[in-house]
Design a protein around this motif. Structure first.
Motif, PDB file in Angstrom:
ATOM      1  N   THR A 281       0.840  -1.195   0.000  1.00 42.01           N
ATOM      2  CA  THR A 281       0.000   0.000   0.000  1.00 42.01           C
ATOM      3  C   THR A 281       0.876   1.245   0.000  1.00 42.01           C
ATOM      4  OG1 THR A 281      -1.768  -1.120   1.208  1.00 42.01           O
ATOM      5  CG2 THR A 281      -1.749   1.284   1.295  1.00 42.01           C
ATOM      6  N   THR A 282       0.525   2.188  -0.858  1.00 44.86           N
ATOM      7  CA  THR A 282       1.187   3.486  -0.891  1.00 44.86           C
ATOM      8  C   THR A 282       0.116   4.534  -0.646  1.00 44.86           C
ATOM      9  OG1 THR A 282       2.726   2.654  -2.548  1.00 44.86           O
ATOM     10  CG2 THR A 282       2.645   5.033  -2.248  1.00 44.86           C
ATOM     11  N   LEU A 283       0.418   5.481   0.241  1.00 45.56           N
ATOM     12  CA  LEU A 283      -0.553   6.518   0.556  1.00 45.56           C
ATOM     13  C   LEU A 283       0.114   7.869   0.738  1.00 45.56           C
ATOM     14  CD1 LEU A 283      -0.178   6.921   3.861  1.00 45.56           C
ATOM     15  CD2 LEU A 283      -1.552   4.862   3.913  1.00 45.56           C
ATOM     16  N   LEU A 284      -0.666   8.901   0.535  1.00 43.63           N
ATOM     17  CA  LEU A 284      -0.236  10.273   0.777  1.00 43.63           C
ATOM     18  C   LEU A 284      -0.743  10.653   2.159  1.00 43.63           C
ATOM     19  CD1 LEU A 284       1.011  12.888  -0.449  1.00 43.63           C
ATOM     20  CD2 LEU A 284      -1.318  13.511  -1.100  1.00 43.63           C
ATOM     21  N   ALA A 285       0.142  11.127   3.005  1.00 44.17           N
ATOM     22  CA  ALA A 285      -0.229  11.483   4.376  1.00 44.17           C
ATOM     23  C   ALA A 285      -0.027  12.980   4.585  1.00 44.17           C
ATOM     24  CB  ALA A 285       0.625  10.694   5.358  1.00 44.17           C
ATOM     25  N   THR A 286      -1.089  13.641   5.012  1.00 40.69           N
ATOM     26  CA  THR A 286      -1.015  15.064   5.335  1.00 40.69           C
ATOM     27  C   THR A 286      -1.329  15.211   6.815  1.00 40.69           C
ATOM     28  OG1 THR A 286      -1.727  15.677   3.123  1.00 40.69           O
ATOM     29  CG2 THR A 286      -1.931  17.362   4.836  1.00 40.69           C
ATOM     30  N   PHE A 287      -0.442  15.862   7.522  1.00 40.85           N
ATOM     31  CA  PHE A 287      -0.586  16.056   8.965  1.00 40.85           C
ATOM     32  C   PHE A 287      -0.759  17.546   9.248  1.00 40.85           C
ATOM     33  CE2 PHE A 287       2.035  12.342   8.230  1.00 40.85           C
ATOM     34  CZ  PHE A 287       1.337  11.379   8.922  1.00 40.85           C
TER      35      PHE A 287
ATOM     36  N   THR B 139       3.779  13.790   3.498  1.00 42.96           N
ATOM     37  CA  THR B 139       4.781  12.797   3.146  1.00 42.96           C
ATOM     38  C   THR B 139       4.092  11.599   2.511  1.00 42.96           C
ATOM     39  OG1 THR B 139       6.717  11.588   3.975  1.00 42.96           O
ATOM     40  CG2 THR B 139       4.769  11.600   5.374  1.00 42.96           C
ATOM     41  N   ILE B 140       4.884  10.669   2.048  1.00 43.53           N
ATOM     42  CA  ILE B 140       4.383   9.434   1.445  1.00 43.53           C
ATOM     43  C   ILE B 140       4.668   8.280   2.403  1.00 43.53           C
ATOM     44  CG2 ILE B 140       4.691   7.786  -0.456  1.00 43.53           C
ATOM     45  CD1 ILE B 140       3.477  10.278  -1.498  1.00 43.53           C
ATOM     46  N   GLY B 141       3.738   7.358   2.506  1.00 47.86           N
ATOM     47  CA  GLY B 141       3.947   6.148   3.291  1.00 47.86           C
ATOM     48  C   GLY B 141       3.766   4.934   2.394  1.00 47.86           C
ATOM     49  N   GLU B 142       4.629   3.955   2.557  1.00 50.38           N
ATOM     50  CA  GLU B 142       4.513   2.725   1.773  1.00 50.38           C
ATOM     51  C   GLU B 142       4.907   1.552   2.652  1.00 50.38           C
ATOM     52  OE1 GLU B 142       5.583   1.519  -2.667  1.00 50.38           O
ATOM     53  OE2 GLU B 142       7.358   1.836  -1.435  1.00 50.38           O
ATOM     54  N   ALA B 143       4.164   0.459   2.534  1.00 48.08           N
ATOM     55  CA  ALA B 143       4.474  -0.740   3.311  1.00 48.08           C
ATOM     56  C   ALA B 143       3.851  -1.953   2.653  1.00 48.08           C
ATOM     57  CB  ALA B 143       3.972  -0.601   4.744  1.00 48.08           C
ATOM     58  N   ALA B 144       4.434  -3.106   2.943  1.00 44.43           N
ATOM     59  CA  ALA B 144       3.912  -4.374   2.435  1.00 44.43           C
ATOM     60  C   ALA B 144       3.666  -5.305   3.607  1.00 44.43           C
ATOM     61  CB  ALA B 144       4.895  -5.002   1.457  1.00 44.43           C
ATOM     62  N   ASP B 145       2.675  -6.187   3.440  1.00 51.23           N
ATOM     63  CA  ASP B 145       2.349  -7.140   4.491  1.00 51.23           C
ATOM     64  C   ASP B 145       1.686  -8.362   3.865  1.00 51.23           C
ATOM     65  OD1 ASP B 145       2.161  -7.442   7.553  1.00 51.23           O
ATOM     66  OD2 ASP B 145       0.130  -7.946   6.873  1.00 51.23           O
TER      67      ASP B 145
ATOM     68  N   LYS C 101      -2.399  -5.848   7.134  1.00 45.37           N
ATOM     69  CA  LYS C 101      -1.852  -4.717   7.877  1.00 45.37           C
ATOM     70  C   LYS C 101      -1.033  -3.732   7.049  1.00 45.37           C
ATOM     71  CE  LYS C 101      -1.787  -7.308  12.184  1.00 45.37           C
ATOM     72  NZ  LYS C 101      -2.687  -8.334  11.664  1.00 45.37           N
ATOM     73  N   SER C 102      -1.046  -3.836   5.730  1.00 43.36           N
ATOM     74  CA  SER C 102      -0.215  -2.942   4.919  1.00 43.36           C
ATOM     75  C   SER C 102      -0.637  -1.481   5.053  1.00 43.36           C
ATOM     76  CB  SER C 102      -0.207  -3.369   3.453  1.00 43.36           C
ATOM     77  OG  SER C 102      -1.478  -3.197   2.859  1.00 43.36           O
ATOM     78  N   VAL C 103      -1.929  -1.210   5.190  1.00 40.87           N
ATOM     79  CA  VAL C 103      -2.401   0.177   5.334  1.00 40.87           C
ATOM     80  C   VAL C 103      -1.905   0.772   6.649  1.00 40.87           C
ATOM     81  CG1 VAL C 103      -4.432   1.662   5.574  1.00 40.87           C
ATOM     82  CG2 VAL C 103      -4.409  -0.156   3.861  1.00 40.87           C
TER      83      VAL C 103
ATOM     84  N   LYS D 213       0.594  -0.165   8.491  1.00 42.71           N
ATOM     85  CA  LYS D 213       2.052  -0.025   8.448  1.00 42.71           C
ATOM     86  C   LYS D 213       2.453   1.194   7.622  1.00 42.71           C
ATOM     87  CE  LYS D 213       3.433  -4.852   9.068  1.00 42.71           C
ATOM     88  NZ  LYS D 213       4.127  -5.999   8.455  1.00 42.71           N
ATOM     89  N   ALA D 214       1.786   1.429   6.504  1.00 47.42           N
ATOM     90  CA  ALA D 214       2.086   2.597   5.667  1.00 47.42           C
ATOM     91  C   ALA D 214       1.772   3.891   6.416  1.00 47.42           C
ATOM     92  CB  ALA D 214       1.306   2.526   4.357  1.00 47.42           C
ATOM     93  N   GLN D 215       0.671   3.905   7.167  1.00 48.94           N
ATOM     94  CA  GLN D 215       0.322   5.084   7.964  1.00 48.94           C
ATOM     95  C   GLN D 215       1.379   5.336   9.034  1.00 48.94           C
ATOM     96  OE1 GLN D 215      -3.561   3.850   9.294  1.00 48.94           O
ATOM     97  NE2 GLN D 215      -4.597   5.036   7.701  1.00 48.94           N
ATOM     98  N   SER D 216       1.782   4.291   9.725  1.00 46.07           N
ATOM     99  CA  SER D 216       2.796   4.422  10.781  1.00 46.07           C
ATOM    100  C   SER D 216       4.113   4.928  10.223  1.00 46.07           C
ATOM    101  CB  SER D 216       3.027   3.082  11.483  1.00 46.07           C
ATOM    102  OG  SER D 216       1.874   2.692  12.168  1.00 46.07           O
TER     103      SER D 216
END
Length: 91
Positions: free
Chosen positions: A40-46, A61-67, A71-73, A75-78
């Motif tokens: 999962t790849t996501l755009l994160a705005t804080f 920033t960008i978040g990316e993670a695999a699972d 739990k990929s979403v 993990k990408a958020q974290s």
């Protein structure tokens, strides 16, 4: 360690962080060993908000993670949050 430090420091200085995540891509694939994975790849705005006067600042920033599970979403958020905090607060 970063999260524990923020949990104490942000309220001490009257700051809150509000996240907003926009999904960019979710890809299912199989590894060489045959494991099914989801990336999962996501755009994160804080938004960092000062509770005293309501002033705010946004950072993205960008978040990316695999699972191999579901739990990929999360993990990408974290990952996105951790990297954003490291950059904004020069950690």
């Amino acid at each position: 360690d970063i999260m524990n430090g923020l949990a104490e420091t942000l309220p001490k200085y009257g700051l809150c962080i509000f996240p907003m995540y926009t999904p960019l891509e979710t890809v299912n694939y199989q590894t060489k060993s045959g494991t099914n994975m989801t990336r999962t790849t996501l755009l994160a705005t804080f938004t960092l908000v000062c509770t005293a006067d309501g002033s705010s600042h946004q950072f993205t920033t960008i978040g990316e993670a695999a699972d191999a599970g579901d739990k990929s979403v999360g993990k990408a958020q974290s990952y996105a949050f951790k990297k954003a905090i490291e950059q904004v607060f020069c950690i």
